[in-house]
Scaffold this active site. Structure first.
Site, PDB file in Angstrom:
ATOM      1  N   ILE A 195       0.857  -1.180   0.000  1.00  0.00           N
ATOM      2  CA  ILE A 195       0.000   0.000   0.000  1.00  0.00           C
ATOM      3  C   ILE A 195       0.896   1.233   0.000  1.00  0.00           C
ATOM      4  O   ILE A 195       1.699   1.425   0.911  1.00  0.00           O
ATOM      5  CB  ILE A 195      -0.929   0.006   1.232  1.00  0.00           C
ATOM      6  CG1 ILE A 195      -1.885  -1.206   1.199  1.00  0.00           C
ATOM      7  CG2 ILE A 195      -1.709   1.321   1.307  1.00  0.00           C
ATOM      8  CD1 ILE A 195      -2.825  -1.246   0.017  1.00  0.00           C
ATOM      9  N   LYS A 196       0.742   2.061  -1.031  1.00  0.00           N
ATOM     10  CA  LYS A 196       1.588   3.250  -1.156  1.00  0.00           C
ATOM     11  C   LYS A 196       0.965   4.429  -0.414  1.00  0.00           C
ATOM     12  O   LYS A 196      -0.206   4.753  -0.603  1.00  0.00           O
ATOM     13  CB  LYS A 196       1.784   3.629  -2.629  1.00  0.00           C
ATOM     14  CG  LYS A 196       2.761   2.748  -3.352  1.00  0.00           C
ATOM     15  CD  LYS A 196       2.919   3.151  -4.812  1.00  0.00           C
ATOM     16  CE  LYS A 196       3.884   4.292  -4.996  1.00  0.00           C
ATOM     17  NZ  LYS A 196       4.127   4.556  -6.450  1.00  0.00           N
ATOM     18  N   LEU A 197       1.791   5.051   0.406  1.00  0.00           N
ATOM     19  CA  LEU A 197       1.372   6.209   1.195  1.00  0.00           C
ATOM     20  C   LEU A 197       2.397   7.321   1.032  1.00  0.00           C
ATOM     21  O   LEU A 197       3.603   7.054   0.944  1.00  0.00           O
ATOM     22  CB  LEU A 197       1.285   5.839   2.679  1.00  0.00           C
ATOM     23  CG  LEU A 197       0.250   4.793   3.084  1.00  0.00           C
ATOM     24  CD1 LEU A 197       0.629   4.165   4.417  1.00  0.00           C
ATOM     25  CD2 LEU A 197      -1.133   5.430   3.168  1.00  0.00           C
TER      26      LEU A 197
END
Length: 317
Positions: free
Chosen positions: A125-127
């Protein structure tokens, strides 16, 4: 002759940075990364209009944000049919300063992947590497949801991500290079300021040394490249995510590739620990004009592309 791409794979895990999954197979990357801009670019191609239209039609009654999530998952699912490793799927950039919103969105994306039969071990999950994004990653990581921290331009961001236990960071090489080159103006000398002296390359090298010296498990994945030279200067980095255009150039090249980064050399670095409490983090990022400007610019650009994607979807409903 062995290609530069094959030589690079001896030292570094090669990742494809694209939403255009039809280009993936020929380069045999381990992982793949996507972002809102790459998905927007892909769905505007004729090859992907059927996937876009099918997704919108299947979820037409849902809010546009939910349809975008389904589209991200559709692309991620197709990508995972081609690669053996992980795909990175990005949380809406408009949540970059919303810890709880980012946590909720990360959980939602993982749940949607599960509905498609894909386990969380195959998804990152890219944050955004804001203070709030890093805190979200800290919570998600403890739940077994692995995070890829993006829009990372400084050692302070990298240090905070590592302390939070993030799975992986994506320090941006090309955007750092762009900033320094633009600000230098006519004083920029590519022969002197590029190559091993490239500010983006030096930034990743420093972060890599910091992680290896202090024993962090967080993976370093150099990102946002402008030239094959920038990539090869980081041979040996844990991972490098590379656009199809640059993968093709490396595939066509037979230039000899030498390892430039290694844990043993990095551990000998004289780099010192960086404080990672909130006030220190905010001051250090603010104190570095490049990091402040590129982080803000990156969030704005990803948010703008998310809005364009929403309009595209609304027009199809």
């Amino acid at each position: 002759m062995t290609t530069a791409l094959d030589q690079l794979k001896q030292y570094t895990t090669v990742v494809a940075d694209t939403g255009d999954f039809q280009q993936l197979a020929q380069y045999k990357p381990q992982d793949a990364t996507t972002n809102p801009s790459l998905i927007l670019k892909a769905v505007q191609k004729d090859d992907y209009k059927p996937l876009l239209e099918k997704t919108v039609k299947a979820h037409a009654s849902k809010p546009v944000g939910a349809i975008i999530d389904q589209l991200l998952i559709a692309f991620g699912t197709e990508i995972l049919k081609i690669i053996p490793g992980r795909v990175s799927t990005e949380v809406d950039a408009r949540l970059s300063f919303d810890t709880e919103g980012s946590i909720a969105k990360g959980r939602e994306l993982i749940a949607l992947y599960k509905e498609h039969g894909i386990g969380r071990e195959r998804v990152l999950i890219k944050l955004a590497s804001t203070w709030e994004g890093i805190r979200a990653a800290e919570v998600l990581q403890k739940e077994g949801i692995h995070c890829n921290m993006t829009l990372l331009f400084s050692l302070a961001q990298a240090a905070a991500c590592a302390e939070a236990g993030a799975q992986l960071i994506s320090p941006f090489v090309g955007r750092i290079y762009d900033w320094y080159k633009k600000n230098a103006g006519s004083a920029w000398d590519e022969a002197k300021d590029g190559g091993a002296n490239d500010p983006g390359v030096k930034s990743v090298r420093r972060i890599y040394a910091y992680y290896k010296k202090f024993g962090y498990k967080t993976e370093v994945m150099g990102a946002s490249f402008r030239t094959p030279g920038q990539i090869l200067e980081l041979a040996g980095c844990d991972l490098l995510t590379i656009s199809p255009d640059l993968l093709q150039k490396l595939h066509e090249s037979t230039e000899k590739v030498e390892r430039k980064l290694s844990p043993d050399i990095a551990k000998e670095s004289d780099i010192e620990r960086v404080p990672v409490d909130e006030s220190s983090f905010r001051f250090l990022v603010n104190d570095e004009a490049m990091a402040t400007e590129k982080l803000a610019e990156g969030i704005r650009a990803f948010a703008a592309d998310a809005i364009k994607l929403e309009k595209l979807i609304d027009a199809l409903r």
